[in-house]
Write an enzyme that holds these catalytic residues in place. Sequence first.
Site, mmCIF file in Angstrom:
data_model
loop_
_atom_site.group_PDB
_atom_site.id
_atom_site.type_symbol
_atom_site.label_atom_id
_atom_site.label_comp_id
_atom_site.label_asym_id
_atom_site.label_seq_id
_atom_site.Cartn_x
_atom_site.Cartn_y
_atom_site.Cartn_z
ATOM 1 N N PHE A 149 0.806 -1.228 0.000
ATOM 2 C CA PHE A 149 0.000 0.000 0.000
ATOM 3 C C PHE A 149 0.835 1.272 0.000
ATOM 4 O O PHE A 149 0.343 2.345 -0.351
ATOM 5 C CB PHE A 149 -0.939 0.016 1.225
ATOM 6 C CG PHE A 149 -0.256 0.427 2.505
ATOM 7 C CD1 PHE A 149 -0.025 1.768 2.784
ATOM 8 C CD2 PHE A 149 0.178 -0.518 3.432
ATOM 9 C CE1 PHE A 149 0.624 2.161 3.953
ATOM 10 C CE2 PHE A 149 0.827 -0.135 4.593
ATOM 11 C CZ PHE A 149 1.054 1.217 4.853
ATOM 12 N N GLU A 176 -4.956 -4.018 -2.227
ATOM 13 C CA GLU A 176 -6.397 -3.745 -2.191
ATOM 14 C C GLU A 176 -6.712 -2.487 -1.384
ATOM 15 O O GLU A 176 -7.814 -1.956 -1.446
ATOM 16 C CB GLU A 176 -7.162 -4.954 -1.646
ATOM 17 C CG GLU A 176 -6.913 -5.288 -0.178
ATOM 18 C CD GLU A 176 -5.655 -6.132 0.057
ATOM 19 O OE1 GLU A 176 -4.678 -6.011 -0.722
ATOM 20 O OE2 GLU A 176 -5.652 -6.900 1.036
ATOM 21 N N SER A 226 5.342 -6.905 3.414
ATOM 22 C CA SER A 226 5.927 -7.159 4.729
ATOM 23 C C SER A 226 6.731 -8.468 4.715
ATOM 24 O O SER A 226 6.484 -9.345 3.882
ATOM 25 C CB SER A 226 4.814 -7.231 5.774
ATOM 26 O OG SER A 226 3.903 -8.237 5.393
ATOM 27 N N CYS A 281 9.778 1.766 3.515
ATOM 28 C CA CYS A 281 10.723 0.717 3.896
ATOM 29 C C CYS A 281 12.135 1.283 4.007
ATOM 30 O O CYS A 281 13.051 0.595 4.414
ATOM 31 C CB CYS A 281 10.683 -0.427 2.897
ATOM 32 S SG CYS A 281 11.259 0.082 1.287
ATOM 33 N N GLU A 375 8.927 -3.682 13.186
ATOM 34 C CA GLU A 375 8.690 -2.639 12.185
ATOM 35 C C GLU A 375 7.409 -1.887 12.567
ATOM 36 O O GLU A 375 6.310 -2.441 12.501
ATOM 37 C CB GLU A 375 8.540 -3.266 10.788
ATOM 38 C CG GLU A 375 8.444 -2.208 9.712
ATOM 39 C CD GLU A 375 8.295 -2.768 8.296
ATOM 40 O OE1 GLU A 375 7.725 -3.854 8.110
ATOM 41 O OE2 GLU A 375 8.742 -2.082 7.353
HETATM 42 P P1 NAD Z 1 1.534 -6.638 3.044
HETATM 43 O O1 NAD Z 1 2.584 -7.682 3.144
HETATM 44 O O2 NAD Z 1 0.419 -6.663 4.035
HETATM 45 O O3 NAD Z 1 0.816 -6.681 1.605
HETATM 46 C C1 NAD Z 1 1.565 -6.658 0.406
HETATM 47 C C2 NAD Z 1 0.771 -7.376 -0.679
HETATM 48 O O4 NAD Z 1 0.559 -8.737 -0.296
HETATM 49 C C3 NAD Z 1 -0.619 -6.789 -0.937
HETATM 50 O O5 NAD Z 1 -0.849 -6.773 -2.322
HETATM 51 C C4 NAD Z 1 -1.556 -7.745 -0.210
HETATM 52 O O6 NAD Z 1 -2.808 -7.869 -0.842
HETATM 53 C C5 NAD Z 1 -0.820 -9.071 -0.254
HETATM 54 N N1 NAD Z 1 -1.003 -9.914 0.930
HETATM 55 C C6 NAD Z 1 -1.282 -9.525 2.208
HETATM 56 N N2 NAD Z 1 -1.303 -10.598 3.027
HETATM 57 C C7 NAD Z 1 -1.021 -11.680 2.275
HETATM 58 C C8 NAD Z 1 -0.894 -13.077 2.553
HETATM 59 N N3 NAD Z 1 -1.061 -13.558 3.770
HETATM 60 N N4 NAD Z 1 -0.596 -13.902 1.514
HETATM 61 C C9 NAD Z 1 -0.413 -13.419 0.251
HETATM 62 N N5 NAD Z 1 -0.529 -12.113 -0.052
HETATM 63 C C10 NAD Z 1 -0.825 -11.251 0.938
HETATM 64 O O7 NAD Z 1 2.284 -5.230 3.054
HETATM 65 P P2 NAD Z 1 1.655 -3.783 3.155
HETATM 66 O O8 NAD Z 1 1.142 -3.573 4.542
HETATM 67 O O9 NAD Z 1 0.747 -3.531 2.019
HETATM 68 O O10 NAD Z 1 2.954 -2.887 2.919
HETATM 69 C C11 NAD Z 1 3.845 -2.491 3.917
HETATM 70 C C12 NAD Z 1 5.031 -3.419 3.997
HETATM 71 O O11 NAD Z 1 5.741 -3.432 2.763
HETATM 72 C C13 NAD Z 1 6.065 -2.961 5.037
HETATM 73 O O12 NAD Z 1 6.505 -4.084 5.734
HETATM 74 C C14 NAD Z 1 7.176 -2.354 4.202
HETATM 75 O O13 NAD Z 1 8.439 -2.355 4.822
HETATM 76 C C15 NAD Z 1 7.144 -3.251 3.016
HETATM 77 N N6 NAD Z 1 7.787 -2.641 1.865
HETATM 78 C C16 NAD Z 1 9.011 -3.126 1.514
HETATM 79 C C17 NAD Z 1 9.701 -2.567 0.457
HETATM 80 C C18 NAD Z 1 11.064 -3.079 0.067
HETATM 81 O O14 NAD Z 1 11.535 -2.770 -0.998
HETATM 82 N N7 NAD Z 1 11.731 -3.873 0.887
HETATM 83 C C19 NAD Z 1 9.127 -1.510 -0.260
HETATM 84 C C20 NAD Z 1 7.860 -1.043 0.111
HETATM 85 C C21 NAD Z 1 7.203 -1.635 1.191
#
Ligand code: NAD
Length: 476
Positions: A149, A176, A226, A281, A375
Amino acid sequence: MKYAPLANYINGNAVPTSGTTKDVISPVNGEVLSTVPLSTEAELEAAVTAAKAAFASWSTQTLRQRCDVFYRYRNLLQDNLDELSRICHEENGKTIGESKAEVLKAIELTELACSLPNLVAGETLEVSPGFDCSIQQAPLGVVSCITPFNFPIMVPHWTIPMALALGNTMIFKPSEQVPLSGARVAELLTQAGLPDGVFNVVHGDKQVVQSICNHADVEALTFVGSTPVAKTVYAQATATYKRALAMGGAKNHLIVMPDADVEHTAANVAASACGCAGQRCMAAATMVAVGEVDHIVEQVVNQSRALVPGENLGAVISADAKARIENFINEAEEQGASVLLDGRNTTVEGCENGTYVGPTVLDNVTPEMNIASAEVFGPVLSIIRTGNLDEAIELENASPYGNAAVVYTQDGQVAREFTDRASAGMIGVNVGVPVPREPFGFGGWNDSRFGVGDITGRGSIQFWTQSKKITSHWVE
Ligand code: NAD
């Protein structure tokens, strides 16, 4: 509802879902912006079928022909900068200025893809008399891009222009929580001349991600999100023999030495911790204060206080996120941290249903506290005190993550020692958010990345292609 319900985008058409939907709520003011489909396996199947069919002709266009689309697309991003920034602001909560910076970064990433004809010119060598060897980079097929997101426009552009310009076709699954930007991107790609079926958007949640991971016709994917989810997605995708790169969460350390320039360091640390409401991140989560740096801590608090929610500090993504962040602050305080600046219980006049956390600075955090390792993903800076550079580097090295690590100093030898010993993929010297500009790739280490290589930059050419080696001998 401000916008029409979202549909999937398959084979150049908006395809309304037959299944369930979820409200898209603006963190700015709690307004329902739209609804997003939670797609089913059958809906994914339709998109994969379209992407497979489109691959035959898209992959056989020349690289230069495909890049022509991205030249036009790059200009469309520029022409639509204001609209895209507004959508990003509304659905994500970051400020308009931060949203614009995101679109500009997407333009930079698209420009790298436009330069591909200069980057992937092939190699030929006469290896024995009359025998020529040459090498070509061939696309993989149908690939997927799954995003979080926090950067609804920039993070998808880490992969979309490169993967498509190199000849792949794609299933894009945006978060989403912020699906509107991705829907607009699909329209702009079509407007730029991308053939139908090359880029398909399938909205949804974890169910559709699992289906993508399991789908036999998806050859490769990038995931950003994440760490726990990145680990699962990487394991599932590679279990079906896909090429996968899954970027995870982070906990970045900023080491502040006593000789650091006070004004620059304080402004930089505060901006790194609180920019995008701390939902980056690459954000400074932990400032490691080395020796006597009270004068800098005082300025960090002053600089952070100047960030005003709803003005130059955006909202956090949801009410759940706000509650989670405030719980971290409560817990740290109970465990003995000193709250130098408190962003709990923040409301913004006129946006009472928005989800805001004010800038927060916690001093005397110890490595044993939960907040030192978890985090938080909010505008919260934890300060850990250490006696010397060695202790500071040990603290940084002990983190399971490894996205960014930064040192503030005016001493070149200290900087050199830090860059040599820090355990992270992106290092800053007096730079609080050391995101590399292209073509230097973006990528962390340790639990911030599962898979090999960087997600952007020259390395991504290898990720999105397979090499074909041709040995020729023409007999007279
Ligand atoms: P998230 O892991 O909750 O969701 C990311 C994606 O995975 C979304 O499209 C979501 O629909 C999907 N998803 C969620 N739960 C899932 C599951 N159990 N199984 C399969 N798919 C699933 O992350 P978020 O809250 O949207 O984003 C924030 C996180 O992203 C933070 O931890 C941040 O550090 C990380 N992030 C990392 C980078 C990097 O380059 N390392 C860059 C941007 C964000």
